[in-house]
Enzyme design. Structure first.
Site, short mmCIF file in Angstrom:
data_model
loop_
_atom_site.label_atom_id
_atom_site.label_comp_id
_atom_site.label_asym_id
_atom_site.label_seq_id
_atom_site.Cartn_x
_atom_site.Cartn_y
_atom_site.Cartn_z
CD GLN A 96 -3.49 -4.27 6.52
OE1 GLN A 96 -3.58 -3.19 5.94
NE2 GLN A 96 -3.95 -5.38 6.00
CE LYS B 21 -3.90 -2.30 2.25
NZ LYS B 21 -4.68 -2.55 3.50
CG ASP C 298 -9.17 0.39 5.35
OD1 ASP C 298 -9.15 0.00 4.17
OD2 ASP C 298 -8.27 0.15 6.17
#
Ligand code: GUN
Length: 295
Positions: free
Chosen positions: A101, A57, A124
């Site tokens: 994450q 990412k 997200d």
């Protein structure tokens, strides 16, 4: 289907490259206005897969002109310390998106962490309010979760017939299966969600005009489970041992690709299908967050 039928290959790398190019142009336009787009990437602990994802990412951010701020934290960090970091990232004007994450170590309260992320920075799409809006008619989240959004984009790019189609989602995770099912419902599909306790999986999957497999079980979906002509999206990324491969292993999906591509109308490969889309959608959400910050 004839014996030599071959499904259309859904090229996630190519679609993702187009999206990344658009993101790069939008980031450059923001830079002209004095805004450097920034994404904070928070990684807790030493899960090897999570490290790989975050590295990919950050590399993708650099390639499109998004600055990434990396916060690698020890696995025993306290809830209070992690919450303090989120608060500080929420307050920073050079951070437009915050990515935590997942999974987090078990001692941390994931739901509470996700709910602390500022809605404007929830790139997200995992904030409970955004997930709730996704589940409700007539409401739209500020951001869509990256993998499910990527799945829909691929289906769109290859002309999948959403309205009235029978869609089957294998897997009910918070990150992929459930939000995918909600998005397909918003597109007027008739959606069936299956999981490890479902009875007669092959029979359910055979009804699918659109199949999304996200269970994390290598080659679980057999060729004869696929409806002829179906759109098959394989979200699985399972590492299996393969002595003929350089490092003794290779990635395979949840679908038996060789068999399925002789039946399906269109199918994603693994790797090169959904994976690149997940990252592209995160980048797109981040540049969108930065654009909105100017409004
Ligand atoms: N873990 C697995 N997929 C994802 C994702 O898309 N975002 C985050 N934050 N964590 C993940």
């Amino acid at each position: 289907m004839s014996a030599d039928h071959q499904a259309t290959l859904i090229d996630g790398k190519a679609v993702a490259a187009q999206i990344r190019a658009q993101v790069a142009a939008r980031a450059a336009a923001l830079a002209e206005r004095g805004v450097r787009v920034g994404l904070a990437a928070v990684l807790v602990g030493d899960n090897p897969a999570s490290h790989t994802y975050v590295r990919m990412k950050r590399k993708a951010c650099a390639e499109v002109g998004i600055e990434s701020f990396y916060h690698a934290l020890p696995k025993d960090i306290s809830q209070a310390e992690l919450e303090a970091l989120i608060d500080s990232l929420n307050a920073r004007s050079d951070v437009h998106g915050i990515l935590v994450q997942l999974p987090l170590p078990a001692h941390l309260d994931e739901q509470r962490i996700l709910s602390l992320i500022s809605l404007a920075k929830d790139v997200d799409g995992f904030h409970p309010l955004n997930i709730g809006r996704l589940a409700m008619k007539g409401r739209e989240p500020d951001f869509l979760p990256a993998t499910p959004a990527g799945v829909i984009r691929l289906l769109e790019a290859y002309g999948a017939p959403f309205t009235g189609a029978d869609a089957v989602v294998l897997g009910r995770s918070n990150i992929v299966g459930m939000p995918c099912a909600l998005l397909l419902t918003k597109r007027d599909c008739t959606v069936t969600i299956c999981h490890s306790r479902s009875r007669d999986l092959p029979q359910i999957v055979r009804r699918a005009d659109i199949l999304v497999a996200a269970v994390g079980r290598p080659h679980m979906v057999q060729g004869d489970w696929i409806k002829p002509g179906a759109f098959v999206i394989d979200v699985g990324t399972n590492r299996i041992s393969d002595q003929s491969a350089k490092d003794g292993s290779r990635l395979v999906g949840d679908v038996d690709f060789e068999a399925a591509q002789r039946v399906a109308g269109a199918i994603t490969p693994v790797p090169g299908g959904v994976g690149p889309m997940t990252i592209a959608m995160l980048l797109e959400n981040t540049v969108t967050a930065a654009e909105r910050s100017l409004q």
